[in-house]
Motif scaffolding. Structure first.
Motif, PDB file in Angstrom:
ATOM      1  N   ALA A  60     -16.528  -1.806   6.953  1.00  0.00           N
ATOM      2  CA  ALA A  60     -16.567  -2.709   5.807  1.00  0.00           C
ATOM      3  C   ALA A  60     -16.212  -1.921   4.546  1.00  0.00           C
ATOM      4  CB  ALA A  60     -17.963  -3.315   5.665  1.00  0.00           C
ATOM      5  N   LEU A  61     -15.210  -2.385   3.812  1.00  0.00           N
ATOM      6  CA  LEU A  61     -14.782  -1.706   2.580  1.00  0.00           C
ATOM      7  C   LEU A  61     -14.784  -2.700   1.423  1.00  0.00           C
ATOM      8  CD1 LEU A  61     -12.004   0.374   4.310  1.00  0.00           C
ATOM      9  CD2 LEU A  61     -14.042   1.338   3.197  1.00  0.00           C
ATOM     10  N   ILE A  87     -25.730  -0.332  -7.396  1.00  0.00           N
ATOM     11  CA  ILE A  87     -25.343  -0.092  -6.002  1.00  0.00           C
ATOM     12  C   ILE A  87     -26.394  -0.642  -5.033  1.00  0.00           C
ATOM     13  CG2 ILE A  87     -26.384   2.227  -5.820  1.00  0.00           C
ATOM     14  CD1 ILE A  87     -23.022   1.187  -4.288  1.00  0.00           C
ATOM     15  N   GLU A 151     -22.543   4.959   7.704  1.00  0.00           N
ATOM     16  CA  GLU A 151     -21.762   6.137   7.336  1.00  0.00           C
ATOM     17  C   GLU A 151     -22.350   6.781   6.083  1.00  0.00           C
ATOM     18  OE1 GLU A 151     -17.568   5.416   6.957  1.00  0.00           O
ATOM     19  OE2 GLU A 151     -17.439   4.396   8.900  1.00  0.00           O
ATOM     20  N   GLU A 238      -9.793   9.649  10.791  1.00  0.00           N
ATOM     21  CA  GLU A 238      -9.497   8.724   9.684  1.00  0.00           C
ATOM     22  C   GLU A 238      -8.056   8.891   9.217  1.00  0.00           C
ATOM     23  OE1 GLU A 238     -12.543   9.946   6.600  1.00  0.00           O
ATOM     24  OE2 GLU A 238     -13.040   7.834   6.819  1.00  0.00           O
ATOM     25  N   ILE A 240      -5.012   7.691  10.099  1.00  0.00           N
ATOM     26  CA  ILE A 240      -3.813   7.811  10.945  1.00  0.00           C
ATOM     27  C   ILE A 240      -2.746   6.859  10.412  1.00  0.00           C
ATOM     28  CG2 ILE A 240      -2.864   7.544  13.285  1.00  0.00           C
ATOM     29  CD1 ILE A 240      -5.663   8.115  14.379  1.00  0.00           C
ATOM     30  N   TYR A 260      -3.767   3.254   8.503  1.00  0.00           N
ATOM     31  CA  TYR A 260      -2.744   2.255   8.246  1.00  0.00           C
ATOM     32  C   TYR A 260      -1.812   2.061   9.440  1.00  0.00           C
ATOM     33  CZ  TYR A 260      -4.105   2.751   3.299  1.00  0.00           C
ATOM     34  OH  TYR A 260      -4.787   2.792   2.115  1.00  0.00           O
TER      35      TYR A 260
HETATM   36  P1  C2E Z   1     -14.319   5.912   3.047  1.00  0.00           P
HETATM   37  O1  C2E Z   1     -15.608   5.394   3.550  1.00  0.00           O
HETATM   38  O2  C2E Z   1     -13.922   7.286   3.495  1.00  0.00           O
HETATM   39  O3  C2E Z   1     -13.225   4.841   3.479  1.00  0.00           O
HETATM   40  C1  C2E Z   1     -11.933   5.143   3.902  1.00  0.00           C
HETATM   41  C2  C2E Z   1     -10.932   4.952   2.781  1.00  0.00           C
HETATM   42  O4  C2E Z   1      -9.651   5.342   3.238  1.00  0.00           O
HETATM   43  C3  C2E Z   1     -10.818   3.502   2.333  1.00  0.00           C
HETATM   44  O5  C2E Z   1     -10.514   3.507   0.949  1.00  0.00           O
HETATM   45  C4  C2E Z   1      -9.590   3.033   3.148  1.00  0.00           C
HETATM   46  O6  C2E Z   1      -8.944   1.917   2.575  1.00  0.00           O
HETATM   47  C5  C2E Z   1      -8.737   4.263   3.106  1.00  0.00           C
HETATM   48  N1  C2E Z   1      -7.807   4.367   4.231  1.00  0.00           N
HETATM   49  C6  C2E Z   1      -7.970   3.912   5.493  1.00  0.00           C
HETATM   50  N2  C2E Z   1      -6.919   4.228   6.263  1.00  0.00           N
HETATM   51  C7  C2E Z   1      -6.046   4.887   5.483  1.00  0.00           C
HETATM   52  C8  C2E Z   1      -4.745   5.473   5.716  1.00  0.00           C
HETATM   53  O7  C2E Z   1      -4.176   5.442   6.813  1.00  0.00           O
HETATM   54  N3  C2E Z   1      -4.168   6.096   4.653  1.00  0.00           N
HETATM   55  C9  C2E Z   1      -4.756   6.157   3.419  1.00  0.00           C
HETATM   56  N4  C2E Z   1      -4.095   6.776   2.449  1.00  0.00           N
HETATM   57  N5  C2E Z   1      -5.966   5.602   3.177  1.00  0.00           N
HETATM   58  C10 C2E Z   1      -6.605   4.986   4.195  1.00  0.00           C
HETATM   59  P2  C2E Z   1     -11.218   2.489  -0.039  1.00  0.00           P
HETATM   60  O8  C2E Z   1     -11.338   1.155   0.635  1.00  0.00           O
HETATM   61  O9  C2E Z   1     -10.497   2.567  -1.342  1.00  0.00           O
HETATM   62  O10 C2E Z   1     -12.671   3.071  -0.196  1.00  0.00           O
HETATM   63  C11 C2E Z   1     -12.886   4.287  -0.854  1.00  0.00           C
HETATM   64  C12 C2E Z   1     -14.303   4.763  -0.701  1.00  0.00           C
HETATM   65  O11 C2E Z   1     -15.213   3.906  -1.393  1.00  0.00           O
HETATM   66  C13 C2E Z   1     -14.799   4.757   0.752  1.00  0.00           C
HETATM   67  O12 C2E Z   1     -14.302   5.893   1.426  1.00  0.00           O
HETATM   68  C14 C2E Z   1     -16.287   4.764   0.552  1.00  0.00           C
HETATM   69  O13 C2E Z   1     -16.750   6.072   0.302  1.00  0.00           O
HETATM   70  C15 C2E Z   1     -16.444   3.944  -0.731  1.00  0.00           C
HETATM   71  N6  C2E Z   1     -16.879   2.583  -0.387  1.00  0.00           N
HETATM   72  C16 C2E Z   1     -16.136   1.520   0.004  1.00  0.00           C
HETATM   73  N7  C2E Z   1     -16.909   0.443   0.254  1.00  0.00           N
HETATM   74  C17 C2E Z   1     -18.202   0.832   0.029  1.00  0.00           C
HETATM   75  C18 C2E Z   1     -19.486   0.202   0.128  1.00  0.00           C
HETATM   76  O14 C2E Z   1     -19.628  -0.971   0.532  1.00  0.00           O
HETATM   77  N8  C2E Z   1     -20.574   0.947  -0.208  1.00  0.00           N
HETATM   78  C19 C2E Z   1     -20.473   2.263  -0.594  1.00  0.00           C
HETATM   79  N9  C2E Z   1     -21.599   2.928  -0.916  1.00  0.00           N
HETATM   80  N10 C2E Z   1     -19.283   2.903  -0.687  1.00  0.00           N
HETATM   81  C20 C2E Z   1     -18.173   2.201  -0.376  1.00  0.00           C
END
Ligand code: C2E
Ligand code: MG
Ligand code: MG
Ligand code: MG
Length: 281
Positions: A60-61, A87, A151, A238, A240, A260
């Motif tokens: 979940a993002l 948060i 996580e 992560e 790939i 991606y």
């Molecule tokens: P994360 O948990 O390490 O999530 C992975 C990030 O890498 C996500 O960015 C995802 O969109 C991105 N990603 C996935 N596959 C690829 C790929 O192939 N290439 C590239 N360049 N990027 C990829 P996102 O969605 O911008 O989230 C960033 C960070 O924000 C997350 O890193 C996480 O630490 C935080 N986050 C997101 N949602 C939540 C949440 O609900 N609660 C909390 N506490 N943190 C969150």
């Protein structure tokens, strides 16, 4: 340094500082209302079994669809949410929504029950009633604890070791798994991690990014994977993005992949359509 630039520059500097402070305050205010205005959305990115090429679950993002600024990245607003304490309610909202959606998928696609990965920040993890809240949300959404994966980063464990050990023990009792996010970017002490009941490591995408090009040697990822397996932990790669990276990762016997190459994070409707296909070949 501002002083040596003279009075005129100094005034500009102050004005910039002021503008920034105002926009941060504005951001905080907007974020406060975002939940009730339903501007927050959850995107779901598939986590794929590298053995079967099937989706085993989603991460979940969070996304913020701001009325003026459009889609705001969590990298921008999570730090503000942390600082202001927002948060906490936001995090429980994410947990509730995502568990609810996962339960819907489990009812809809019974052949292999999907799981959900949720990110927890340090402040969330340090809440004294965290376990009680998680348990309540699992009850409310009818999601089995075994389907929930939390996580956290290494620093959350290491900066608060006693508290973390206690939290992890209680999460285990609920059947919840714990994943270490962004592994390799922090302390990266596998022997230290071994003292905690960790189920899986997510290898940070900066390591995966270097694979599959320039003939770069995947030695580091290989070593992490081997050690993780010796400690009975699974490995998720992560980020790939290419089939070359996938091929190299598969050769290392990582259990799961995300990135991606398989799919970007998706709206729940698009995620549902992807489950219906559920094979990446
Ligand atoms: P994360 O948990 O390490 O999530 C992975 C990030 O890498 C996500 O960015 C995802 O969109 C991105 N990603 C996935 N596959 C690829 C790929 O192939 N290439 C590239 N360049 N990027 C990829 P996102 O969605 O911008 O989230 C960033 C960070 O924000 C997350 O890193 C996480 O630490 C935080 N986050 C997101 N949602 C939540 C949440 O609900 N609660 C909390 N506490 N943190 C969150
Ligand atoms: Mg994550
Ligand atoms: Mg990550
Ligand atoms: Mg990250």
């Amino acid at each position: 340094r501002a002083k040596s630039l003279g009075k005129a520059r100094h005034a500009v500097f102050d004005k910039e500082m002021h503008t920034r402070a105002v926009s941060l305050l504005q951001l905080e205010n907007d974020l406060r209302r975002a939940v009730e205005r339903q501007e927050l959305q959850i995107y779901y990115q598939p986590i794929v079994s590298l053995r079967s090429n099937q989706i085993t679950g989603f991460e979940a993002l969070l996304r913020w669809n701001h009325p003026v600024h459009g889609i705001v990245s969590p990298l921008e607003f999570i730090p503000v949410a942390e600082e202001t304490g927002l948060i906490i309610p936001i995090g429980y909202w994410v947990l509730h929504e995502a568990c609810h959606q996962t339960h819907i998928w489990q009812e809809q696609f019974t052949a292999s029950p999907l799981s959900i990965n949720i990110n927890f920040s340090g402040k969330q993890f340090a809440q004294p009633d965290l376990i009680k809240q998680i348990d309540r949300i699992l009850q409310e959404t009818s999601l089995p604890g075994q389907s929930l994966k939390i996580e956290i980063t290494e620093s959350v464990l290491i900066e608060n070791a006693d508290l973390a050990a206690n939290m992890l023990a209680q999460l285990k009792k609920l059947g919840i798994q714990v994943y270490i996010d962004d592994f390799g970017t922090g302390y990266s002490s596998l022997s230290y991690l071994h003292s905690f009941p960790i189920d899986a490591l997510k290898i940070d995408r900066s390591f995966v990014k270097r694979m599959g090009r320039d003939n770069e040697n995947p030695e580091l990822v290989k070593t992490i994977t081997r050690m993780a397996h010796n400690l009975n932990m699974n490995v998720v790669a992560e980020g790939i993005e290419t089939s070359e990276q996938l091929t190299q990762i598969q050769a290392l016997e990582c259990e799961y992949g995300q990135g991606y190459f398989f799919s970007q994070p998706l709206h729940k409707e698009a995620a549902t359509a992807l489950i219906q296909q559920n094979v990446f070949v």
